[in-house]
Design an enzyme around this catalytic site. Structure first.
Site, PDB file in Angstrom:
ATOM      1  N   ARG A  47       0.819  -1.212   0.000  1.00 53.58           N
ATOM      2  CA  ARG A  47       0.000   0.000   0.000  1.00 53.58           C
ATOM      3  C   ARG A  47       0.856   1.266   0.000  1.00 53.58           C
ATOM      4  NH1 ARG A  47      -1.726  -0.479   4.904  1.00 53.58           N
ATOM      5  NH2 ARG A  47      -2.817   1.518   4.919  1.00 53.58           N
ATOM      6  N   LYS A  48       2.143   1.131  -0.244  1.00 54.73           N
ATOM      7  CA  LYS A  48       3.031   2.299  -0.298  1.00 54.73           C
ATOM      8  C   LYS A  48       2.933   2.933  -1.682  1.00 54.73           C
ATOM      9  CE  LYS A  48       6.128   0.391   3.180  1.00 54.73           C
ATOM     10  NZ  LYS A  48       7.464  -0.171   3.487  1.00 54.73           N
TER      11      LYS A  48
END
Length: 285
Positions: free
Chosen positions: A136-137
């Site tokens: 999710r970066k």
């Protein structure tokens, strides 16, 4: 894949927001040299080798500004392209071509860069049976585009957002009061169709996770020797993911390890853009 439904429901609002960021009241530069509508065309030229990605979004920028814009694509997402190759020809009102240029290229360059880097990393894992995952970066409000680019490059998507799956990290474990408690609470709360994944940092946590019945155990920032010991402890009782500063330069540390997944935030947060330009704009009759 960006079908019409996905474009209209999910991508269009984000593209419109990006265009609004670039044009608050008017495009002063364009309006100064193009006071009246005039038809023109411009070429999309590749300036380095790589995997092209984001062409539907590139085209959508222009058709949102003017539905009469025509984008003639010469390649498709996922194709390997080379320096100097003609990728597309865009025809329409010159004002639209100029106003949409930067936003369209920003999407295309970023997405192609991610697809290209992901492809390079995926090739390092070829033949191992290990699946490459993203994280999710991602850039805020660009996750839709960046995770799509990972898939185009040959990677796989981890959970899309916090609703998508259970991943208990260090702060979740701290809040719950330990690995076993965190897993137990997640099993009681989460729907039965959700797998429970937990991040562990040492061998004691590995043992707790196995005993608690975690479905997936993520070995985070462990040395090669520690990972080997962890795999012996797990002994096939859970799927195994490796994470923590994974790049194409250090994948050799996975050599000989029987793991299921490797996740890398670098796929989205550190991939360089791919150099692509709109060139040779000229009026046509």
């Amino acid at each position: 894949m960006f079908d019409n439904v996905t474009l209209k429901l999910n991508a269009d609002p984000l593209i419109i927001s990006a265009l609004k960021e670039d044009i608050t009241s008017e495009d002063v530069s364009t309006n100064s040299v193009m006071p009246e509508p005039k038809k023109g065309e411009v070429q999309l030229i590749c300036k380095q080798d790589g995997i092209i990605c984001g062409l539907p979004i590139f085209a959508r920028v222009f058709t949102l500004l003017d539905e009469n814009t025509v984008v003639d694509l010469k390649v498709k997402d996922g194709d390997k392209v080379t320096k100097g190759e003609l990728l597309a020809v865009v025809t329409g009102d010159i004002k639209v071509l100029l106003c949409g240029e930067r936003t369209a290229l920003n999407y295309l360059q970023r997405m192609s860069g991610i697809a290209t880097y992901t492809n390079e990393v995926a090739q390092c894992l070829e033949g191992t049976g290990i699946k490459l995952l993203d994280t999710r970066k991602t850039t805020p409000n660009n996750r839709l585009f960046e995770k799509y680019a990972v898939r185009v490059g040959g990677g796989n998507n981890h959970r899309y957002n916090l609703t998508d799956g259970v991943l208990l990290k260090d702060n979740h474990i701290g809040a719950a009061g330990g690995v076993a408690k965190a897993v137990r609470m997640a099993k009681e709360y989460a729907p039965f169709v959700r797998k429970i994944e937990i991040e562990v940092e040492n061998l004691d946590m590995v043992r707790e996770a196995v005993e608690a019945g975690a479905d997936i155990i993520m070995l985070d920032n462990m040395s090669h020797d520690t990972m080997k010991e962890a795999l012996n402890i797990i002994d096939g009782r859970a799927e195994v993911e490796i994470s923590g500063n994974i790049t194409k330069e250090n994948l050799e540390k996975l050599s000989g390890l029987s793991v299921d997944y490797v996740s890398s935030g670098a796929l989205t947060h550190s991939a360089p853009i791919m150099d692509i330009s709109l060139k040779n704009l000229h009026p046509i009759e």
